[in-house]
Design an enzyme around this catalytic site. Sequence first.
Site, short mmCIF file in Angstrom:
data_model
loop_
_atom_site.label_atom_id
_atom_site.label_comp_id
_atom_site.label_asym_id
_atom_site.label_seq_id
_atom_site.Cartn_x
_atom_site.Cartn_y
_atom_site.Cartn_z
N HIS A 251 107.41 -6.60 -7.71
CA HIS A 251 106.74 -5.44 -8.28
C HIS A 251 107.55 -4.20 -7.91
CE1 HIS A 251 103.71 -2.29 -8.75
NE2 HIS A 251 102.99 -3.14 -9.45
N CYS A 289 106.22 -3.48 -14.15
CA CYS A 289 105.07 -2.58 -14.04
C CYS A 289 105.44 -1.26 -14.70
CB CYS A 289 104.65 -2.37 -12.59
SG CYS A 289 103.25 -1.21 -12.52
N HIS A 316 102.79 -5.56 -16.21
CA HIS A 316 101.65 -4.69 -15.96
C HIS A 316 101.72 -3.57 -16.98
CE1 HIS A 316 101.06 -5.51 -11.33
NE2 HIS A 316 100.83 -6.56 -12.08
N ASP A 359 96.59 -2.39 -16.26
CA ASP A 359 96.58 -1.97 -14.86
C ASP A 359 95.89 -0.61 -14.79
OD1 ASP A 359 97.27 -2.14 -12.20
OD2 ASP A 359 99.35 -1.56 -12.46
N HIS A 360 95.25 -0.34 -13.65
CA HIS A 360 94.69 0.98 -13.34
C HIS A 360 93.94 1.63 -14.50
CE1 HIS A 360 97.86 1.65 -9.94
NE2 HIS A 360 97.19 0.52 -9.81
N TYR A 376 90.74 -0.26 -10.28
CA TYR A 376 90.34 -1.56 -10.83
C TYR A 376 88.88 -1.55 -11.28
CZ TYR A 376 94.89 -3.10 -9.41
OH TYR A 376 96.25 -3.24 -9.31
C1 DNO Z 1 98.44 -1.69 -7.23
C2 DNO Z 1 99.19 -2.94 -7.42
C3 DNO Z 1 100.05 -3.31 -6.24
C4 DNO Z 1 100.68 -4.67 -6.47
C5 DNO Z 1 101.56 -5.13 -5.33
C6 DNO Z 1 102.27 -6.39 -5.67
O1 DNO Z 1 97.60 -1.36 -8.02
O2 DNO Z 1 99.93 -2.89 -8.58
O3 DNO Z 1 99.28 -3.32 -5.08
O4 DNO Z 1 99.68 -5.61 -6.63
O5 DNO Z 1 102.48 -4.16 -4.99
O6 DNO Z 1 102.72 -7.00 -4.52
#
Ligand code: DNO
Length: 410
Positions: A251, A289, A316, A359-360, A376
Amino acid sequence: MEKTWRWFGKKDRITLAMLQQIGVEGIVTALHDVPLGEVWTREKIHDLKEYIESYGMRWSVVESLPVVETIKYGGPDRDYQIEVYKQSLRNLSAEGIHCICYNFMPVLDWARTDLMHQNPNGAYNLYFNYAEFAYFDIYILKREGARTDWENFRFPEGYGEGRNVLAEADELAKQMTPEKDHALVENIVIKTQGFVSGNFHEGDEAPVQKFREFLALYKGIDKSKLRENMKYFLEAIMPVCEECGMNMCVHPDDPPIEVLGLPRIVRTEEDIDWLLTAVPNKHNGLTFCAGSLSAGAYNDVVKLAQKFAPRTHFVHLRSCHIFPNGDFTEASHLGGRAHLVELVRIFEKENPALPMRVDHGMAMLGDETKGYNSGYSFLGRMFALGQVEGILATVDSELGIPYKQPGFFD
Ligand code: DNO
């Protein structure tokens, strides 16, 4: 792409039955109850996998199988910990799970200063304010060298013109109170790290002191040493990945800047080029990501996707907006710097089976009172998933790929 969702296990307030209703196909999760540095046993993996499958979904990706600090800074027990990691990989593979998201960020996983920043639309998003972060570093953490680092800090070209982050942090210091300090520590250390199975947990008694102890482990570890340690780790696990068909997906650093005097090595095109060529094995791949990468003004996210799609095993989808002063926040999944429409075109063409999660999401319409992990939410992420799904169906129609929404009769 496969529509996946990050779910935090059986204790998650968002249930698999809820996810089934909104068309989620695959689950992204971890064994959150296994302490750092212990082997993930086949039994535990099997139990969770069966549970997920009982809801008609599959366990698509592990996020994360954490890389403990000793592997990152090269401590005396790193080889032992690498063996532990390999055993967990073997056990996951034996249960049919072949995709691992991890990170190589020292001490701190992702970082934000405000977890409930109001958007003009009234909903809430995550936010990163450089002055508040500098204040944390200088006045709360009291890190040696912090003042000098912030004095020398420069924003990427085009942002933060005329801004003096150090002066702002000093100004902030005049208005902060113990309550506000506490809230900042909660945001930077506890609420963002607490649920990602990392170094800090809800209820930690002296998180700042603990933080200092972790930082001390990295004395003398600069960018090239951290790179060396990452290469060492990847080279050590690649034979197991080959043997088990396991894809490792690092990531990117979030945000993609060096923080708290620690090196960060997965931030830019040059970094990703380095890590993919240093260990040129297909199993050494990327979690693309888009959100983390788009928080770096120097990153052209679409260009990165074009270049790195063949080595991307997990995506992501989210997007960031950088303000003229350099601070950033989460943008709409249809806006911001990441250009998700283009990204979906690139990744769907590359591999329609690629696992993807939104994500987010925003905290919206009551999400904010439910106690979800920061970023989340349920409704906010569902809203984002709906948007991304619209993009996906459109792109599939452009590419002549039949689109099927699970859970319907047709
Ligand atoms: C946050 C996530 C990170 C991710 C880690 C992967 O929202 O994207 O915490 O899960 O960095 O190891």
